[in-house]
Design an enzyme around this catalytic site. Structure first.
Site, short mmCIF file in Angstrom:
data_model
loop_
_atom_site.label_atom_id
_atom_site.label_comp_id
_atom_site.label_asym_id
_atom_site.label_seq_id
_atom_site.Cartn_x
_atom_site.Cartn_y
_atom_site.Cartn_z
N CYS A 124 12.85 26.03 32.89
CA CYS A 124 11.90 26.40 31.84
C CYS A 124 10.48 26.44 32.41
CB CYS A 124 11.94 25.37 30.71
SG CYS A 124 13.56 25.22 29.98
N TRP A 177 15.04 28.29 29.86
CA TRP A 177 16.29 28.57 30.62
C TRP A 177 17.32 27.64 30.01
CZ3 TRP A 177 19.10 26.19 34.99
CH2 TRP A 177 19.94 27.08 35.64
N LYS A 192 22.54 35.97 50.45
CA LYS A 192 21.53 36.94 50.03
C LYS A 192 22.20 38.07 49.26
CE LYS A 192 18.37 35.10 50.25
NZ LYS A 192 18.67 33.78 50.56
C1 AGP Z 1 18.50 30.84 48.01
O1 AGP Z 1 18.23 32.24 48.10
C2 AGP Z 1 18.77 30.41 46.59
N1 AGP Z 1 17.70 30.76 45.74
C3 AGP Z 1 19.18 28.96 46.49
O2 AGP Z 1 20.38 28.80 47.23
C4 AGP Z 1 18.18 27.90 47.02
O3 AGP Z 1 18.09 27.97 48.42
C5 AGP Z 1 18.69 26.50 46.64
O4 AGP Z 1 18.74 26.42 45.23
C6 AGP Z 1 17.83 25.36 47.19
O5 AGP Z 1 16.54 25.42 46.65
P1 AGP Z 1 15.37 24.52 47.33
O6 AGP Z 1 15.22 25.00 48.73
O7 AGP Z 1 14.16 24.77 46.48
O8 AGP Z 1 15.83 23.09 47.28
#
Ligand code: AGP
Length: 612
Positions: free
Chosen positions: A2, A74, A489
């Site tokens: 959110c 969210w 990705k």
């Molecule tokens: C990566 O492209 C994703 N958005 C996701 O896997 C992200 O890396 C994961 O949620 C960890 O987030 P953080 O690095 O902010 O802890």
């Protein structure tokens, strides 16, 4: 997660709040709402779906109000709907709250409040907070909030307004990020994240857990939620301007951030790496040399893309520091029996610094006496404030949900850590350190050079795959995690199923998948496992798989085998993980865009996962 924005000051509140919410859209949401106070009453407007729906409603609303809050939701409890959108009110409609987090005991609280005659209008956990505060409201809003929250279990970043105290907003933070903005003569702000503030101020205060802030048009006052004692918090100047958090002319934030990687890598090692000697200084690590020499092993803990960075670092640390390295997915780490102590260095890696699983792992490691050093991209985020020390990546704001520049910046920070530990533990001679340091220093210019070509070349290649249903990514050794990252990705922004696999594992099952319709992308850089990967690639070719190879631009054998060769310049083998993830990011970007996907805000995803 959110998004919260609040303002009180000399300017009209509605434009400020809507602008702030727009800068928080990247966090992922499914509904939005706003509330302001005028003529002694609270006026609340909410809508389902994108923020533009709320903006259209507000276009028809005339107000000169100077105090209010907004929210993008969210959904965690209760479906996405207007009725579940924040702000939520008490029974009188004179008190409203906006919230980010999870109230873990809301069912019991709701039952108790209903038994006392409170009527609920939503399915959310948040609404409980409005009625609970109402229960304690007499003359003082802050007192009522402090008493109500004593009964609450869970995480919250909370904004509260009460019509009978028309000049203040109250913000409370507990295990969910909340920052305050201050501006001489310009009013006071609250927000879930920095980008929401930048078009108004770059002077921010990071609230700590159990901070309660009272905002009025002149100042911000912070006290302890627990005992009401004043709390002093530092005002920090953020050197991100609002423009940095904009797209700067790129079609998407993600594309902008892919192109920002050379600068992000440079900014991360600048001032820490002597370009000549390769010597590294990391004063922020907060560890004495003796402690570093005492470590018996290192544990890297992270989620998603950050976990992939950790997997790469394992190869580097074990090769050049000679210390055992474990890599854990944070959501697994926190629930297994941990064998940690002061001789173990635990490194939580997180772009946002707010990922719940990684934060939980940090707290467990600290409790067991391990030395916890974080790698993070957001100044003042929870993980950085709870770690012993933090090596900040200097990627700047990463708005696209799919992590790109934060990833290569994490690799940079981990490479610096490798050089630093090697230096202190004397596991690396000066010549090796210098060689590696030079390789890193040369890298940004190489990537900068390749980006425009790859962007153009891969747009054409992407067109061949927009109908694909499955993709296989192969890599070996230090580039196996890059295959995992490339697959992540693609799947997270194009919604095509993609798997990353160790190339040597192909014959143990996945080769059954290979046919003329299965695109197989293999990373084949000129390194010490090149020959092995080429054999794996030949296995795919023999089964009529569609081969996309990423390898040296001058490798004629790869050209003869591949259906398409993505040619890359030759760099020091240690730099290949940085370099080879770039075409995978760009290929995923183009496929997703050509498929009409929302590249920056993929469905069902959030930029930082602050709940389990
Ligand atoms: C990566 O492209 C994703 N958005 C996701 O896997 C992200 O890396 C994961 O949620 C960890 O987030 P953080 O690095 O902010 O802890």
């Amino acid at each position: 997660m959110c998004g919260i924005v609040g303002y009180v000051g000399p300017r009209r509140v509605v434009p400020i709040v809507l602008e702030g919410l727009k800068h928080l859209e990247y966090r992922g949401y499914d509904s939005a709402g706003i509330v302001f106070l005028e003529d002694g009453a609270l006026h609340k407007y909410r809508s389902q779906g994108k923020l533009v729906n709320l903006e259209e409603i507000m276009d028809e609303v005339e107000t000169k109000s100077r105090i209010g809050m907004g929210h993008t939701r969210w959904a965690t409890h209760g479906a996405p709907s207007e009725g579940n959108a924040h702000p939520h009110s008490d029974c009188t409609g004179e008190l409203v709250v906006v919230h980010n987090g999870i109230i873990e005991n809301f069912q019991k609280l709701r039952r108790d409040l209903q038994a006392k005659g409170h009527t609920f209008t939503s399915e959310t956990d948040t609404e409980v907070l409005a009625h609970l505060i109402e229960e304690y409201l007499e003359k003082d809003l802050v007192v009522a909030i402090r008493r109500a929250l004593q009964e609450v279990e869970g995480s919250y970043a909370l904004g509260v307004m009460w019509a009978k105290e028309p000049d203040i907003l109250v913000a409370v933070r507990n295990q969910s990020p909340l920052v305050l903005g201050v501006k001489e003569g310009g009013g006071s702000f609250m927000a879930s994240d920095i980008p929401a503030l930048l078009s108004s101020t770059n002077q921010v205060i990071f609230m700590e857990d159990n901070d309660l802030a009272v905002l009025d048009r002149n100042e911000v006052r912070i006290i302890s939620l627990v005992d009401g004692a004043p709390r002093l918090r530092e005002v920090q100047k953020i050197n991100w301007n609002a423009g940095m958090a904009q797209k700067a002319g790129y079609r998407h934030f993600m594309l902008k951030e892919i192109f920002e990687q050379p600068q992000a890598i440079l900014n991360t090692f600048r001032g820490r790496l002597d370009p000549e000697s390769g010597e590294v200084t990391l004063p922020e690590i907060g560890l004495a040399d003796e402690e570093i020499r005492h470590f018996s092993r290192i544990v890297l803990v992270a989620c998603g893309t950050s976990w992939h960075a950790a997997l790469v670092a394992k190869y580097w640390l074990e090769k050049w520091v000679g210390i055992p390295v474990e890599v854990d997915i944070a959501s697994e780490f926190r629930y297994r029996r941990l064998l940690l102590g002061p001789d173990v260095m635990v490194v939580p890696i997180s772009q946002s610094g707010e990922t719940a699983d990684t934060l939980a792992g940090l707290r467990l490691a600290k409790k067991m006496g391990a030395k916890v050093i974080a790698i993070c991209n957001v100044v003042g985020s929870t993980i950085t404030r709870e770690a012993l020390g933090t090596i900040y990546t200097h990627a700047g704001p990463e708005i696209g949900v799919a992590s790109t520049k934060a990833f290569t910046s994490q690799l940079t920070a981990l490479f610096l850590l490798t050089l630093y530990l090697g230096q202190v533990r004397q596991s690396m001679d000066a010549a090796t350190r210098q060689e590696l340091g030079h390789a890193l220093v040369a890298l940004p210019a190489v990537i900068d050079e390749e980006l425009p070509r790859l962007h153009e070349e891969l747009e054409g290649l992407a067109e061949q795959f927009i109908q694909s249903r499955d993709f296989l990514y192969l890599g070996r050794g230090v580039n196996f995690p890059i295959a995992l990252e490339g697959a992540l990705k693609l799947k997270e922004i194009s919604y095509i199923h993609a798997e990353g696999y160790a190339a040597g594992e192909l014959k143990h099952g996945p080769i059954a998948l290979v046919d003329k319709d299965m695109p197989v992308l293999a990373l084949v850089p000129p390194d010490d496992v090149y020959g092995k990967v080429v054999s794996n690639v030949e296995e795919v070719k023999a089964r009529h798989g569609r081969l996309i190879l990423v390898g040296s631009v001058s490798d004629e054998h790869l050209s003869s085998v591949a259906d398409h060769l993505i040619g890359m310049p030759e760099v020091h083998a240690a730099m290949n993980p940085f370099l080879y993830c770039i075409p995978l990011q760009i290929l995923a970007y183009h496929i997703a865009h050509l498929r009409g996907c929302d590249v920056d805000q993929p469905r069902k995803l959030a930029k930082s996962v602050t709940v389990e």
